[in-house]
Structure formats: structure tokens, C-alpha cells
Design a protein around this motif. Structure first.
Motif, short mmCIF file in Angstrom:
data_model
loop_
_atom_site.label_atom_id
_atom_site.label_comp_id
_atom_site.label_asym_id
_atom_site.label_seq_id
_atom_site.Cartn_x
_atom_site.Cartn_y
_atom_site.Cartn_z
N VAL A 213 0.82 -1.14 0.04
CA VAL A 213 0.06 -0.03 0.26
C VAL A 213 0.88 1.37 0.00
N LYS A 214 0.72 2.15 -0.97
CA LYS A 214 1.50 3.44 -1.11
C LYS A 214 0.63 4.53 -0.76
N LEU A 215 0.92 5.44 -0.10
CA LEU A 215 0.34 6.98 -0.02
C LEU A 215 1.25 7.99 0.05
N THR A 216 0.75 9.20 -0.38
CA THR A 216 1.41 10.37 -0.06
C THR A 216 0.75 11.53 0.69
N GLU A 217 1.39 12.44 1.20
CA GLU A 217 0.98 13.64 1.89
C GLU A 217 -0.19 14.21 1.36
N THR A 218 -0.12 13.96 -0.26
CA THR A 218 -1.20 14.91 -1.10
C THR A 218 -2.33 13.79 -0.98
N GLY A 219 -2.65 12.76 -0.46
CA GLY A 219 -3.79 12.04 -0.48
C GLY A 219 -3.63 10.84 -1.68
N GLN A 220 -2.67 10.74 -2.57
CA GLN A 220 -2.72 9.84 -3.33
C GLN A 220 -2.56 8.53 -2.90
N TYR A 221 -3.06 7.61 -3.52
CA TYR A 221 -2.86 6.00 -2.77
C TYR A 221 -2.79 4.87 -4.03
N GLN A 222 -2.26 3.78 -3.56
CA GLN A 222 -2.20 3.01 -4.64
C GLN A 222 -2.28 1.39 -3.74
N MET A 223 -2.75 0.59 -4.13
CA MET A 223 -2.75 -0.73 -3.50
C MET A 223 -2.26 -1.71 -4.31
N ASP A 224 -1.34 -2.75 -4.21
CA ASP A 224 -1.11 -3.85 -4.98
C ASP A 224 -1.15 -5.05 -4.25
N LEU A 225 -1.86 -5.95 -4.82
CA LEU A 225 -2.25 -7.22 -4.14
C LEU A 225 -1.63 -8.47 -4.97
N ASN A 226 -0.87 -8.94 -4.67
CA ASN A 226 0.02 -10.13 -5.20
C ASN A 226 -0.22 -11.57 -4.59
N LEU A 227 -0.35 -12.61 -5.60
CA LEU A 227 -0.48 -14.06 -5.25
C LEU A 227 0.80 -14.74 -5.99
N SER A 228 1.59 -15.40 -5.32
CA SER A 228 3.02 -16.07 -6.01
C SER A 228 2.85 -17.47 -5.31
N PHE A 229 3.47 -18.41 -6.28
CA PHE A 229 3.51 -19.80 -6.05
C PHE A 229 5.03 -20.10 -6.26
N LEU A 230 5.56 -20.93 -5.48
CA LEU A 230 6.95 -21.38 -5.59
C LEU A 230 7.01 -22.92 -5.63
N LEU A 231 7.43 -23.16 -7.00
CA LEU A 231 7.42 -24.92 -7.35
C LEU A 231 8.85 -25.21 -7.21
N GLN A 233 11.03 -25.30 -4.98
CA GLN A 233 11.86 -24.18 -4.45
C GLN A 233 12.81 -23.61 -5.27
N LYS A 234 12.32 -23.59 -6.51
CA LYS A 234 13.18 -22.99 -7.57
C LYS A 234 12.27 -21.78 -8.37
N LEU A 235 11.13 -22.15 -8.76
CA LEU A 235 10.43 -21.40 -9.79
C LEU A 235 9.38 -20.77 -9.15
N TRP A 236 9.44 -19.30 -9.15
CA TRP A 236 8.16 -18.33 -8.76
C TRP A 236 7.26 -17.92 -9.85
N LEU A 237 6.00 -18.29 -9.81
CA LEU A 237 5.08 -17.77 -10.67
C LEU A 237 3.95 -16.94 -9.84
N GLY A 238 3.80 -15.77 -10.31
CA GLY A 238 2.78 -14.94 -9.64
C GLY A 238 2.08 -13.81 -10.51
N THR A 239 0.95 -13.38 -9.87
CA THR A 239 0.29 -12.35 -10.72
C THR A 239 -0.02 -11.13 -9.53
N THR A 240 -0.24 -9.88 -9.95
CA THR A 240 -0.48 -8.63 -9.30
C THR A 240 -1.64 -8.04 -9.87
N TYR A 241 -2.46 -7.56 -9.02
CA TYR A 241 -3.56 -6.56 -9.30
C TYR A 241 -3.16 -5.39 -8.66
N SER A 242 -2.89 -4.16 -9.37
CA SER A 242 -2.67 -2.84 -8.86
C SER A 242 -4.02 -2.19 -8.96
N HIS A 243 -4.55 -1.70 -7.84
CA HIS A 243 -6.06 -0.92 -7.89
C HIS A 243 -5.99 0.36 -8.82
#
Length: 299
Positions: A213-231, A233-243
């Protein structure tokens, strides 16, 4: 300038984005948080170096281009860590550099949990060189504007091998710069909240949700939600939704116990004008002792 229409579009994008571009935002933040939180320094005990390159909105003249370098490590015998970061941002005719040195102090809160307090200090530079453009305005021919300012940041991070919760303020100081050409540059305070944990399904499958979650003094914001899978113990696969901004796909591979590389692609949401953004990250971990074993890290 090379393309006034593209620059005008770029300015429009900046004015409507949920987050200012002053402090770069990484899609692969879950693999290195030192840029946004100095308390992250030395979290893995060994020395770690990270390189990150990001190209936003490919095909648009003047679109943001960011390169980052960081290195950090923990003291072998004392609960302190040190690190450093260097960031270069290029947006149109404007280039920005940030150099910071960080230190963190760790307190054990449980058998495997730690609470880290971090601080960083450095400088920030900004330069706009109008001579690089194609403007026919004689008042801009060969003109440039630049300034130099100090940088100070703090952060706190509660973490264990399976979870983390942090708050970073990488730029405490705020300032405005106004020169004779009436061009104003403003640097506002940013707040970064991060959280994540790992669920082990079995030895070959781990699931890791992350949030930023990112916020600024001017009231701007952004939220990134990520879900990742480790296969395996070597390969990471993931997806992110940035609001309200983009959706991303992430792939990262652990080539050896020291070297890991990743790539991500951001696709804009509800925007038929802008192209996607590309990001590449490379991490290298150094052994502190000859027979040290470097286990996979989740954060």
C-alpha cells in the motif's frame, strides 16, 4: 520536443495516476524492499546485491525508465545491518538520481521473529535539459534546470522466515523547487506499507500472498495485491492486481543457491492508449562463511 503530442499525453497520465512517479515502484517488490524500507537491510543475514531495470509504457516518447542497484548485509556478530541504494529515473527530458546509505538494528521478538528498525540518508538530484528536445522556443534553447537536496528516510519491519509486516518512509523531507522559468518540482512524503506470508502446501509447493500500500501526503494512494507460487523451491510464478492501474504477471527462477533472476509484465487497466511495462530483476547472494548453505528465501 521530439513529440509534443506524446509529451502532452504523458503529462496527462501523470496527473491522473494514483501514485506520483517521484519514488519508483517495482512490480517485483516482494523480492527486495530496501528501496522503500531501510529496515529491510540485512534481513537474510548474508550479503545480497540486486539489480532492477524497468521500462514503462513502451513506445511512448518520454515514458519513465528506471534502473536500480542495491546491496546490503548483516553483521555476523552484532544485530546491525548496513546497505546502500542507487536509483536513476529518466522521464522525458528530466533525469533524477537518488543515492542512500541505510542502517538497521534488529531485536528478537520470538525464536525466529525479529523486529528491525532502519534509517537511511543520502541525496536527491534533479535535472531537466531542454537542449535535448526539439523545441523552437528560443527561451528554452540550451536551457536547463537542476537542483540538489538531502534525503532522509526511516522504516520498521517485523519478520520471520514465513511472514513480514513493514512500514517505510524513504523520503521524510519535503521540498519545492522553482526556477526562473517558473517550472516547479515538488517532492512529497511517501508511505509504504507491506505485508506477506508463506503457506507450505508441501515440500514442492509454497503459496505466498503479498500486499503493498502506497500513500502520499497529498492523498494519492495505490494498492498492489499479489499472489505467488513457489514450485520445487526454484520457480516463482505470480500475478499482481494494482488497484485502478494494471495487472501483472511475474516469473522468477532460482538458478543456483546464489543467483535468482525474474521478469514481470504490467498490462494497463481500462487504457487503450498506453502500452505495457517491462521489468527485469537480478539478485545475487554472497556466502559469508566457506561452508554456509544458502537456503531459499521467501522475502
Amino acid at each position: 520536443m521530439k513529440d509534443l503530442r506524446n509529451i502532452a499525453l504523458l503529462l496527462l497520465v501523470f496527473s491522473t495516476c494514483a501514485m506520483a512517479q517521484q519514488l519508483g515502484s517495482n512490480t517485483q517488490f516482494m523480492f527486495n524492499q530496501l528501496m522503500i524500507n531501510p529496515a529491510y537491510a540485512g534481513i537474510h543475514q548474508n550479503i545480497q546485491m540486486d539489480l532492477n531495470a524497468r521500462e514503462q509504457w513502451l513506445g511512448l516518447d518520454g515514458a519513465p525508465s528506471t534502473q536500480q542497484l542495491s546491496i546490503h548485509g548483516a553483521h555476523l556478530k552484532k544485530p546491525i545491518s548496513f546497505g546502500g541504494t542507487l536509483v536513476r529515473d529518466q522521464i522525458g527530458l528530466t533525469s533524477q538520481y537518488r543515492l542512500n546509505f541505510s542502517a538497521a538494528y534488529r531485536i528478537h521478538t520470538s525464536y525466529d521473529g525479529q523486529l528491525s528498525f532502519g534509517m537511511q540518508a543520502g541525496f536527491f538530484s534533479h535535472q531537466t535539459d531542454f537542449s535535448e528536445g526539439d523545441s523552437t522556443d528560443p527561451t528554452l534553447s540550451g536551457a536547463s534546470q537542476s537542483f540538489f537536496a538531502p534525503s532522509l528516510g526511516v522504516g520498521v519491519l517485523w519478520h520471520s522466515p514465513k511472514y513480514y509486516l513493514g512500514l517505510g518512509v524513504p523520503q521524510l523531507l519535503q521540498f519545492n523547487f522553482d526556477d526562473s522559468m517558473e517550472s516547479i518540482v515538488e517532492d512529497v512524503r511517501h508511505y509504504y506499507g507491506t505485508a506477506g506470508f508463506v503457506h507450505e502446501v508441501n515440500q514442492n509447493l509454497h503459496i505466498k500472498p503479498n500486499a503493498l500500500v502506497k500513500l502520499t501526503e497529498t492523498g494519492q494512494y495505490q494498492m498492489d495485491l499479489n499472489l505467488s507460487f513457489l514450485l520445487d523451491q526454484k520457480l516463482w510464478l505470480g500475478t499482481t492486481y494494482s488497484h485502478g492501474n494494471h495487472v501483472s504477471g511475474i516469473i522468477s527462477y532460482r538458478f543456483t543457491d546464489r543467483l535468482q533472476g525474474g521478469y514481470s509484465y504490467d498490462h494497463p487497466i481500462d487504457n487503450n492508449v498506453l502500452n505495457g511495462s517491462h521489468e527485469v530483476q537480478l539478485s545475487y547472494r554472497m556466502k559469508r562463511q566457506k561452508y554456509e548453505r544458502l537456503n531459499p528465501v521467501f522475502f
